[in-house]
Write a protein that holds these residues in place. Structure first.
Motif, PDB file in Angstrom:
ATOM      1  N   UNK A 155     -31.402  20.940 -16.811  1.00 17.20           N
ATOM      2  CA  UNK A 155     -31.636  19.498 -16.883  1.00 17.20           C
ATOM      3  C   UNK A 155     -30.552  18.795 -17.706  1.00 17.20           C
ATOM      4  N   UNK A 156     -30.149  19.390 -18.831  1.00 15.40           N
ATOM      5  CA  UNK A 156     -29.101  18.799 -19.679  1.00 15.40           C
ATOM      6  C   UNK A 156     -27.758  18.780 -18.953  1.00 15.40           C
ATOM      7  N   UNK A 157     -27.442  19.801 -18.206  1.00 17.74           N
ATOM      8  CA  UNK A 157     -26.167  19.846 -17.475  1.00 17.74           C
ATOM      9  C   UNK A 157     -26.103  18.769 -16.403  1.00 17.74           C
ATOM     10  N   UNK A 158     -27.203  18.593 -15.680  1.00 19.89           N
ATOM     11  CA  UNK A 158     -27.212  17.561 -14.654  1.00 19.89           C
ATOM     12  C   UNK A 158     -27.095  16.168 -15.258  1.00 19.89           C
ATOM     13  N   UNK A 159     -27.722  15.965 -16.433  1.00 20.24           N
ATOM     14  CA  UNK A 159     -27.624  14.659 -17.079  1.00 20.24           C
ATOM     15  C   UNK A 159     -26.205  14.357 -17.546  1.00 20.24           C
ATOM     16  N   UNK A 160     -25.497  15.309 -18.079  1.00 21.91           N
ATOM     17  CA  UNK A 160     -24.113  15.104 -18.536  1.00 21.91           C
ATOM     18  C   UNK A 160     -23.174  14.831 -17.362  1.00 21.91           C
ATOM     19  N   UNK A 161     -23.476  15.463 -16.262  1.00 21.27           N
ATOM     20  CA  UNK A 161     -22.616  15.244 -15.096  1.00 21.27           C
ATOM     21  C   UNK A 161     -22.851  13.874 -14.454  1.00 21.27           C
TER      22      UNK A 161
END
Length: 436
Positions: free
Chosen positions: A415-421
């Motif tokens: 979830x954190x990776x998708x938000x940063x992208x």
């Protein structure tokens, strides 16, 4: 051995199990000597004397000759000449003890040795000074159905007719024989059991239970030489069972009698161990001899003698007036001969209770058997036909290094990776130097 010989050997009459032991002890033979002479083990001889089994074939014939019971060869058939040797002499030789032999002796050799001159019997355990045989306590006749005598053939016209014998008593049905035994023995057995236990309710319960067992095994009890002794032994075993101490109703004895003499004697009896109490009541109270007392208490004759001596010594110390065996015998005999006052169920109710208990146990056994069959069938029908191994979940083990390489991202990491992208960088723009 032909078939007729085998059938005649198997039909040799034998005494009752209690009588077999008494005859062996009267011949001064031990269980080992009888076992060696018969070619069997000591456990087999003990089974013969307790009634759990009986010899067969040639061993049965040899065992009957050893105890002094006439076999089929000793009986004179109609039309045959009587033997030259008198019958009394044959019985005298057949009752003599046998010398000890090896364990591979055949029954034929054991029968031959029975005709040898007797040896000096070993002395019996000394009960001195003690009362002699006080008289039998058995019923005057056997309480069993009497078969009607077959009518005799008519005599020839030339010979005078034989005088008619005494009229035979009418045959008793099993119910009538049981009722007669119950009316004769039950009140006295309740009183005797009370002297053993000091509990009136337990004594009535023990006697009723003994007669329940007697009715269930009535074919065996009816042909016993001493049916009262059979019921008495069963009642004593039930009354002296140690499991009654866990029942609240039988945990403590009843109130002692008001008479000082009876209270002292009953208290002294209850302080004795159960086996000693039973031995002294049978010998000094009921008048049984020592071998019969030992057989009924399932002990050897020396053991019964030692128990009797110890019980007399303890009673003599507690009550000095009963230190002499004759005085103890008179007092116990008078105590046993007292008129019983217990109120018992009628014989018909006892028989009905025995039959009801038998039906209940039969239904319980059938129900448990049916339940086991159903459970077994259900288990066999639902059990898996092949083995499926189970994969155990992984567990962290201390001391083992972590596996190298990038770790697998969890839900939060993804979830954190998708938000940063997805979101742009909110910070200041980077200063990129221009190339001149």
């Amino acid at each position: 051995m032909s078939r007729s010989t085998a059938d005649s050997a198997s039909s040799v009459p034998l005494p009752t199990p209690k009588e077999r032991r008494r005859l062996r002890e009267a011949l001064a033979l031990s269980e080992e000597e009888v076992a060696d002479a018969m070619g069997v083990t000591r456990a087999t001889v003990r089974s013969w004397e307790t009634g759990r089994s009986a010899p067969r074939g040639r061993k049965r014939e040899a065992y009957a000759k050893l105890l002094g019971t006439p076999g089929p060869t000793d009986l004179v058939r109609p039309g045959a000449e009587p033997p030259a040797e008198p019958r009394a002499q044959t019985e005298e030789h057949s009752q003599q003890p046998q010398p000890q032999a090896s364990g591979n002796v055949r029954p034929r050799a054991a029968v031959k040795r029975a005709a040898k001159p007797p040896r000096a019997p070993s002395p019996a355990p000394a009960i001195s000074p003690g009362p002699a045989r006080k008289g039998p306590s058995k019923p005057p006749e056997r309480l069993r159905p009497v078969a009607a005598e077959a009518p005799a053939e008519p005599a020839a016209p030339a010979e005078p007719a034989a005088p008619a014998g005494p009229a035979q008593p009418p045959a008793l049905t099993p119910e009538e024989a049981f009722d007669a035994l119950y009316a004769y023995a039950a009140p006295g057995l309740v009183h005797q059991t009370y002297l053993l236990t000091g509990r009136r309710r337990l004594s009535r319960e023990a006697v009723e239970s003994a007669f329940h067992h007697a009715w269930q095994r009535w074919p065996e009890v009816a042909v016993d030489a001493d049916p009262v002794g059979w019921v008495r032994a069963t009642a004593y075993e039930y009354a002296l069972s140690p499991w009654h101490r866990f029942r609240r109703a039988h945990r403590h004895p009843d109130a002692p009698p008001t008479e000082a003499n009876r209270r002292a004697l009953l208290g002294a009896l209850l302080e004795l161990p159960p086996s000693y109490r039973r031995t002294v009541l049978l010998y000094d109270g009921l008048g049984l001899d020592l071998p019969e007392t030992a057989a009924e208490t399932e002990a050897s004759t020396p053991a019964a003698a030692n128990r009797l001596l110890h019980a007399r010594a303890v009673l003599g110390r507690r009550i000095p007036e009963l230190a002499e065996p004759e005085a103890l015998h008179r007092c116990l005999s008078a105590l046993v001969a007292e008129a019983p006052t217990a109120t018992l169920l009628p014989a018909r109710a006892v028989r009905a209770g025995s039959e009801r208990r038998t039906r209940g146990w039969t239904r319980a056994v059938l129900g448990v058997t049916a339940a086991l069959i159903v459970v077994t069938g259900f288990t066999a029908a639902t059990a898996p036909t092949r083995y499926i191994p189970v994969n155990a979940p992984g567990e962290a083990v201390d001391g083992v290094p972590v596996r190298g390489g990038p770790q697998k991202l969890g839900p939060e990491d993804l979830e954190l990776r998708d938000k940063l992208r997805a979101e742009p960088n909110p910070g200041p723009e980077r200063l990129v130097p221009a190339v001149g």
